[in-house]
Design a protein around this motif. Structure first.
Motif, PDB file in Angstrom:
ATOM      1  N   ASP A  49     -33.699  23.540 -22.195  1.00 22.96           N
ATOM      2  CA  ASP A  49     -32.260  23.714 -22.058  1.00 22.96           C
ATOM      3  C   ASP A  49     -31.984  24.365 -20.801  1.00 22.96           C
ATOM      4  O   ASP A  49     -31.037  23.682 -20.135  1.00 22.96           O
ATOM      5  CB  ASP A  49     -31.933  24.697 -23.425  1.00 22.96           C
ATOM      6  CG  ASP A  49     -31.426  23.985 -24.671  1.00 22.96           C
ATOM      7  OD1 ASP A  49     -32.032  22.528 -24.783  1.00 22.96           O
ATOM      8  OD2 ASP A  49     -31.567  24.584 -25.679  1.00 22.96           O
ATOM      9  N   ASP A  53     -30.072  21.817 -18.353  1.00 23.36           N
ATOM     10  CA  ASP A  53     -28.761  22.348 -18.035  1.00 23.36           C
ATOM     11  C   ASP A  53     -28.320  22.620 -16.415  1.00 23.36           C
ATOM     12  O   ASP A  53     -27.439  22.245 -15.940  1.00 23.36           O
ATOM     13  CB  ASP A  53     -28.505  23.678 -18.693  1.00 23.36           C
ATOM     14  CG  ASP A  53     -28.130  23.638 -20.268  1.00 23.36           C
ATOM     15  OD1 ASP A  53     -27.874  22.589 -20.710  1.00 23.36           O
ATOM     16  OD2 ASP A  53     -28.143  24.828 -20.854  1.00 23.36           O
ATOM     17  N   ALA A  56     -28.206  19.014 -14.779  1.00 21.68           N
ATOM     18  CA  ALA A  56     -26.872  18.599 -15.169  1.00 21.68           C
ATOM     19  C   ALA A  56     -25.628  19.128 -14.396  1.00 21.68           C
ATOM     20  O   ALA A  56     -25.047  18.473 -13.867  1.00 21.68           O
ATOM     21  CB  ALA A  56     -26.384  18.663 -16.641  1.00 21.68           C
ATOM     22  N   ALA A  57     -25.947  20.480 -14.232  1.00 21.74           N
ATOM     23  CA  ALA A  57     -24.821  21.321 -13.298  1.00 21.74           C
ATOM     24  C   ALA A  57     -24.966  20.910 -11.817  1.00 21.74           C
ATOM     25  O   ALA A  57     -23.883  20.851 -11.122  1.00 21.74           O
ATOM     26  CB  ALA A  57     -25.180  22.784 -13.319  1.00 21.74           C
ATOM     27  N   THR A  61     -27.180  12.384 -12.879  1.00 21.29           N
ATOM     28  CA  THR A  61     -26.772  11.603 -13.918  1.00 21.29           C
ATOM     29  C   THR A  61     -28.050  10.942 -14.836  1.00 21.29           C
ATOM     30  O   THR A  61     -27.694  10.341 -15.885  1.00 21.29           O
ATOM     31  CB  THR A  61     -26.096  10.224 -13.354  1.00 21.29           C
ATOM     32  OG1 THR A  61     -26.975   9.479 -12.667  1.00 21.29           O
ATOM     33  CG2 THR A  61     -24.815  10.595 -12.641  1.00 21.29           C
ATOM     34  N   VAL A  87     -29.100  18.456 -25.486  1.00 20.25           N
ATOM     35  CA  VAL A  87     -28.756  18.239 -24.280  1.00 20.25           C
ATOM     36  C   VAL A  87     -27.621  17.191 -23.823  1.00 20.25           C
ATOM     37  O   VAL A  87     -26.599  17.209 -23.072  1.00 20.25           O
ATOM     38  CB  VAL A  87     -30.013  18.057 -23.417  1.00 20.25           C
ATOM     39  CG1 VAL A  87     -29.414  17.731 -21.826  1.00 20.25           C
ATOM     40  CG2 VAL A  87     -30.883  19.365 -23.121  1.00 20.25           C
ATOM     41  N   ARG A  88     -28.091  16.022 -24.636  1.00 17.09           N
ATOM     42  CA  ARG A  88     -26.988  14.807 -24.443  1.00 17.09           C
ATOM     43  C   ARG A  88     -25.779  15.137 -25.011  1.00 17.09           C
ATOM     44  O   ARG A  88     -24.757  14.640 -24.342  1.00 17.09           O
ATOM     45  CB  ARG A  88     -27.734  13.863 -25.092  1.00 17.09           C
ATOM     46  CG  ARG A  88     -28.907  12.979 -24.422  1.00 17.09           C
ATOM     47  CD  ARG A  88     -29.517  12.057 -25.219  1.00 17.09           C
ATOM     48  NE  ARG A  88     -30.925  11.532 -24.891  1.00 17.09           N
ATOM     49  CZ  ARG A  88     -31.925  11.888 -25.396  1.00 17.09           C
ATOM     50  NH1 ARG A  88     -31.935  12.277 -26.594  1.00 17.09           N
ATOM     51  NH2 ARG A  88     -32.884  11.513 -25.002  1.00 17.09           N
ATOM     52  N   ARG A  90     -24.242  18.346 -24.933  1.00 14.78           N
ATOM     53  CA  ARG A  90     -23.736  19.144 -24.091  1.00 14.78           C
ATOM     54  C   ARG A  90     -23.307  18.281 -22.763  1.00 14.78           C
ATOM     55  O   ARG A  90     -22.276  18.671 -22.065  1.00 14.78           O
ATOM     56  CB  ARG A  90     -24.619  20.275 -23.696  1.00 14.78           C
ATOM     57  CG  ARG A  90     -24.900  21.189 -24.862  1.00 14.78           C
ATOM     58  CD  ARG A  90     -25.451  22.744 -24.294  1.00 14.78           C
ATOM     59  NE  ARG A  90     -26.774  22.473 -23.713  1.00 14.78           N
ATOM     60  CZ  ARG A  90     -27.806  22.116 -24.373  1.00 14.78           C
ATOM     61  NH1 ARG A  90     -28.030  22.358 -25.459  1.00 14.78           N
ATOM     62  NH2 ARG A  90     -29.003  22.033 -23.301  1.00 14.78           N
ATOM     63  N   HIS A  91     -24.220  17.430 -22.165  1.00 11.59           N
ATOM     64  CA  HIS A  91     -23.929  16.749 -21.063  1.00 11.59           C
ATOM     65  C   HIS A  91     -23.717  15.433 -21.134  1.00 11.59           C
ATOM     66  O   HIS A  91     -24.809  14.595 -20.996  1.00 11.59           O
ATOM     67  CB  HIS A  91     -25.072  17.218 -20.085  1.00 11.59           C
ATOM     68  CG  HIS A  91     -25.431  18.724 -20.096  1.00 11.59           C
ATOM     69  ND1 HIS A  91     -24.406  19.686 -19.405  1.00 11.59           N
ATOM     70  CD2 HIS A  91     -26.254  19.369 -20.334  1.00 11.59           C
ATOM     71  CE1 HIS A  91     -24.780  20.634 -19.509  1.00 11.59           C
ATOM     72  NE2 HIS A  91     -26.038  20.750 -19.975  1.00 11.59           N
ATOM     73  N   HIS A  93     -22.764  13.077 -19.647  1.00  8.78           N
ATOM     74  CA  HIS A  93     -22.903  12.266 -18.245  1.00  8.78           C
ATOM     75  C   HIS A  93     -24.365  12.140 -17.845  1.00  8.78           C
ATOM     76  O   HIS A  93     -24.687  11.164 -16.964  1.00  8.78           O
ATOM     77  CB  HIS A  93     -22.232  12.714 -17.288  1.00  8.78           C
ATOM     78  CG  HIS A  93     -22.746  13.986 -16.531  1.00  8.78           C
ATOM     79  ND1 HIS A  93     -22.672  15.250 -16.940  1.00  8.78           N
ATOM     80  CD2 HIS A  93     -23.584  14.323 -15.633  1.00  8.78           C
ATOM     81  CE1 HIS A  93     -23.073  16.329 -16.420  1.00  8.78           C
ATOM     82  NE2 HIS A  93     -23.713  15.673 -15.471  1.00  8.78           N
ATOM     83  N   LEU A  94     -25.295  12.914 -18.413  1.00 11.20           N
ATOM     84  CA  LEU A  94     -26.743  12.870 -18.079  1.00 11.20           C
ATOM     85  C   LEU A  94     -27.170  12.011 -18.995  1.00 11.20           C
ATOM     86  O   LEU A  94     -27.558  12.381 -20.427  1.00 11.20           O
ATOM     87  CB  LEU A  94     -27.093  14.319 -18.112  1.00 11.20           C
ATOM     88  CG  LEU A  94     -28.734  14.588 -17.794  1.00 11.20           C
ATOM     89  CD1 LEU A  94     -28.849  14.250 -16.149  1.00 11.20           C
ATOM     90  CD2 LEU A  94     -28.934  15.909 -17.975  1.00 11.20           C
TER      91      LEU A  94
END
Length: 251
Positions: A49, A53, A56-57, A61, A87-88, A90-91, A93-94
């Motif tokens: 994670d 994370d 993504a930050a 992409t 993870v998907r 939370r993010h 766009h990633l």
């Protein structure tokens, strides 16, 4: 550049993280153009994670997750995919894609052979028996696949006797495997770990093997072998191509 996220199992034994870190360092030396990041499923930091994370930050992409796992058991089929689903969420766009596990790949079989040759003087002896020591699984199909690896290790070599043993969850134990190989006529025995790095389980296997006599040698784990680096890069490249095909179809 799509990052390569190497995911190791994790261990309380500091040697394990040291060897895994050496593997990732060798991978970076081979491909300095790649963004390679290491994380762990458990017991070590950073976590999966934390690393994803951060990816993504930073605005990425896509990311390819390469499990540093030899078999397709619980961690590869359930544990890691569950983490990646989180993870998907939370993010969104990633786009995170999980590659296949590492083994059994012919290059890793060759790596085990190399570790045997390094450990055993006169490794060309046809009387050498090979015991492949693996972790074991609650999944019988996974254990059946692992049992076949010992035969692959001795194929094309002078070594005529081979058995797979398990440290946990399945039989034969290392003691049972040693007895079987001796009955088959082996003059000397080498126990070869089907592990990437040393740890508590490999130590336990080694102690059990050594207690059976001076004719038994315990080889090193696979570690930062060039074959392992090749396999990890191939898993990344194949998965990255699939990821790009997906984006092309979605465009």
């Amino acid at each position: 550049m799509t990052p390569l996220i190497a995911v190791a199992h994790g261990s309380r034994d500091p040697r394990s993280a040291q060897v895994v870190t050496a593997v990732v360092s060798a991978l970076r030396e081979r491909r300095p153009d790649l963004d390679v990041r290491l994380c762990f499923l458990d017991l070590n930091a950073p976590s999966v994670d934390q690393v994803l994370d951060a990816v993504a930050a930073e605005g990425h992409t896509s990311a390819v997750v390469v499990p540093m796992l030899l078999g397709s058991a619980f961690h590869a089929r359930v544990d890691l995919p569950t983490l990646l689903d989180g993870v998907r969420l939370r993010h969104p766009h990633l786009h995170v894609e999980q590659a296949e596990v590492l083994g059994p790949d012919p290059r890793l079989i060759e790596a085990v052979r190399d570790r045997i040759v390094e450990a055993v003087a006169g490794a060309g002896d046809s009387g050498l028996g090979v015991i492949l020591a693996a972790v074991g699984s609650s999944n019988p199909a996974a254990n059946a696949r692992t049992r076949a690896i010992a035969e692959s290790v001795v194929a094309g070599t002078p070594w005529s006797h081979s058995v797979t043993c398990f440290a946990t969850a399945a039989e034969p134990s290392v003691q049972q495997a040693i007895s079987a190989v001796r009955r088959a006529g082996a003059d000397r025995i080498v126990v070869a770990p089907w592990f990437l790095a040393p740890g508590l389980l490999t130590d336990r296997l080694g102690r059990a093997a050594e207690s059976y006599g001076p004719d038994i040698t315990y080889a090193a784990t696979i570690g930062p072998h060039p074959g392992l680096i090749d396999v990890m890069l191939d898993r990344y490249t194949y998965t990255l191509a699939a990821l790009r095909d997906y984006h092309a179809l979605s465009a």
